[in-house]
Design a protein around this motif. Structure first.
Motif, PDB file in Angstrom:
ATOM      1  N   MET A 235       0.827  -1.194   0.000  1.00  0.00           N
ATOM      2  CA  MET A 235       0.000   0.000   0.000  1.00  0.00           C
ATOM      3  C   MET A 235       0.861   1.244   0.000  1.00  0.00           C
ATOM      4  O   MET A 235       0.453   2.292  -0.425  1.00  0.00           O
ATOM      5  N   ALA A 236       2.101   1.091   0.490  1.00  0.00           N
ATOM      6  CA  ALA A 236       3.010   2.228   0.494  1.00  0.00           C
ATOM      7  C   ALA A 236       4.402   1.750   0.134  1.00  0.00           C
ATOM      8  O   ALA A 236       4.941   0.851   0.771  1.00  0.00           O
ATOM      9  N   GLU A 237       4.966   2.357  -0.913  1.00  0.00           N
ATOM     10  CA  GLU A 237       6.327   2.017  -1.320  1.00  0.00           C
ATOM     11  C   GLU A 237       7.298   2.261  -0.178  1.00  0.00           C
ATOM     12  O   GLU A 237       8.202   1.480   0.075  1.00  0.00           O
ATOM     13  N   ALA A 238       7.116   3.395   0.496  1.00  0.00           N
ATOM     14  CA  ALA A 238       7.928   3.740   1.652  1.00  0.00           C
ATOM     15  C   ALA A 238       6.985   4.136   2.777  1.00  0.00           C
ATOM     16  O   ALA A 238       5.838   4.511   2.537  1.00  0.00           O
ATOM     17  N   THR A 239       7.461   4.042   3.996  1.00  0.00           N
ATOM     18  CA  THR A 239       6.609   4.339   5.139  1.00  0.00           C
ATOM     19  C   THR A 239       7.372   5.158   6.162  1.00  0.00           C
ATOM     20  O   THR A 239       8.603   5.056   6.264  1.00  0.00           O
ATOM     21  N   GLY A 240       6.641   5.955   6.918  1.00  0.00           N
ATOM     22  CA  GLY A 240       7.243   6.708   8.006  1.00  0.00           C
ATOM     23  C   GLY A 240       7.390   5.879   9.265  1.00  0.00           C
ATOM     24  O   GLY A 240       7.945   6.352  10.259  1.00  0.00           O
ATOM     25  N   ILE A 241       6.900   4.646   9.250  1.00  0.00           N
ATOM     26  CA  ILE A 241       7.038   3.760  10.404  1.00  0.00           C
ATOM     27  C   ILE A 241       8.500   3.348  10.515  1.00  0.00           C
ATOM     28  O   ILE A 241       9.067   2.765   9.584  1.00  0.00           O
ATOM     29  N   GLU A 242       9.102   3.645  11.648  1.00  0.00           N
ATOM     30  CA  GLU A 242      10.551   3.542  11.783  1.00  0.00           C
ATOM     31  C   GLU A 242      11.094   2.127  11.641  1.00  0.00           C
ATOM     32  O   GLU A 242      12.262   1.949  11.287  1.00  0.00           O
ATOM     33  N   TRP A 243      10.294   1.121  11.896  1.00  0.00           N
ATOM     34  CA  TRP A 243      10.819  -0.245  11.892  1.00  0.00           C
ATOM     35  C   TRP A 243      10.464  -1.026  10.632  1.00  0.00           C
ATOM     36  O   TRP A 243      10.689  -2.243  10.569  1.00  0.00           O
ATOM     37  N   ALA A 244       9.928  -0.349   9.631  1.00  0.00           N
ATOM     38  CA  ALA A 244       9.576  -1.026   8.380  1.00  0.00           C
ATOM     39  C   ALA A 244      10.034  -0.193   7.191  1.00  0.00           C
ATOM     40  O   ALA A 244      10.246   1.012   7.297  1.00  0.00           O
ATOM     41  N   ASP A 245      10.192  -0.863   6.050  1.00  0.00           N
ATOM     42  CA  ASP A 245      10.521  -0.166   4.809  1.00  0.00           C
ATOM     43  C   ASP A 245       9.268   0.170   4.012  1.00  0.00           C
ATOM     44  O   ASP A 245       9.225   1.179   3.311  1.00  0.00           O
TER      45      ASP A 245
END
Length: 295
Positions: A1-11
């Motif tokens: 759903m997201a190429e990149a994420t702001g969640i610090e522990w995931a890409d």
């Protein structure tokens, strides 16, 4: 759903379906529910689930090809807008998800649930006695009550790595009992952000940090959330924010009344509050159970 994420522990994040139901105090200010309301799909948080598009389901296959070509696993959080182990999810959707995960060995899948009591019965028949090497299982606990209630279920599920997300931290977590078999392999700690955010007492984060340090367990301090405890360094420029605006968070989790063990907290926003715990950034992410990639 997201190429990149702001969640610090995931890409990246991937949602095979969207929608969920609130089941504990951690859900009170759910960011995903806010997203659904803004998207005009408020019903997704009152019992209705929606499967995402074919195009969305194809994204992990592309990520897998890219990760394999680069020789570097990609961390995928599944599902940020749902719960894989929700009773209301169509079992056929979950079966499709297991097939997708099996097809993408270059991705490390993080499955985080508030329903760990369902995990064992919803795993695929091929899960085996050690789990799949590219699937990490986690559960959320906002305080000691929910840690004791939920971790006992996840601790007996075979997996290469089991982790605990202590976010939003709403009360002390207590003794993590790292000496016991089945204890968490990784801890993520974070305060709440967004409308209605509740503050975190710094002693709660310190207690988890110190237990992890003593046991050699990777520890990530993800964020303070919207409230910064007095005396903690900020993560950004304060500017004209009025630091006289403050509240109190008691050691037991109560908010709004002073006590000798209460911490003064200031509502300055997630970005400005930052992620430094006593001036140190803790960003450990395991590579395999019991080891960390960086700190």
């Amino acid at each position: 759903m997201a190429e990149a994420t702001g969640i610090e522990w995931a890409d990246s994040t991937f949602n095979p379906w969207v929608g969920c139901t609130k089941i504990s105090p951690a859900c009170d200010n759910c960011y995903a529910e806010g997203w659904a309301k803004r998207a005009g799909e408020a019903g997704l948080w009152s019992g209705t689930l929606r499967r995402t598009s074919v195009q969305n389901w194809n994204l992990p296959r592309r990520w897998n090809r890219e990760a394999a070509a680069a020789g570097a696993p990609r961390r995928v959080f599944c599902a940020s807008l749902a719960d894989v182990f929700d009773n209301q999810a169509d079992p056929a959707w979950r079966a499709d998800l297991w097939r997708l995960i099996r097809e993408t060995p270059a991705l490390t899948w993080f499955l985080l649930t508030k329903r760990p009591q369902n995990v064992r019965k919803m795993l695929p028949p091929e899960w085996g006695e050690a789990g799949w090497p590219n699937v990490w299982l986690g559960t959320t606990a906002e305080d000691e009550e929910y840690y004791l209630k939920r971790w006992r279920h996840l601790s007996v599920v075979p997996a290469p790595l089991r982790f605990l997300s202590y976010e939003p931290a709403l009360g002390p977590l207590g003794d993590l009992r790292f000496q016991d078999k089945g204890a968490p392999d990784w801890l993520i700690v974070g305060g709440e952000s967004g409308p209605g955010a509740r503050p975190m007492h710094p002693a709660w984060a310190r207690e988890v940090r110190d237990q992890c340090s003593q046991a050699g367990v990777p520890f990530m301090f993800k964020q303070w959330g919207d409230w910064l405890p007095e005396g903690q360094p900020t993560g950004g420029e304060i500017g004209q924010i009025n630091l006289w605006r403050r509240d109190w968070i008691r050691l037991d989790g109560g908010q709004g009344a002073y006590s000798p063990t209460a911490a003064a907290v200031h509502p300055i926003g997630k970005k400005r509050a930052g992620r430094l715990l006593d001036g140190v950034e803790h960003i450990a992410i395991p590579t395999v159970a019991g080891t960390a990639s960086h700190e």
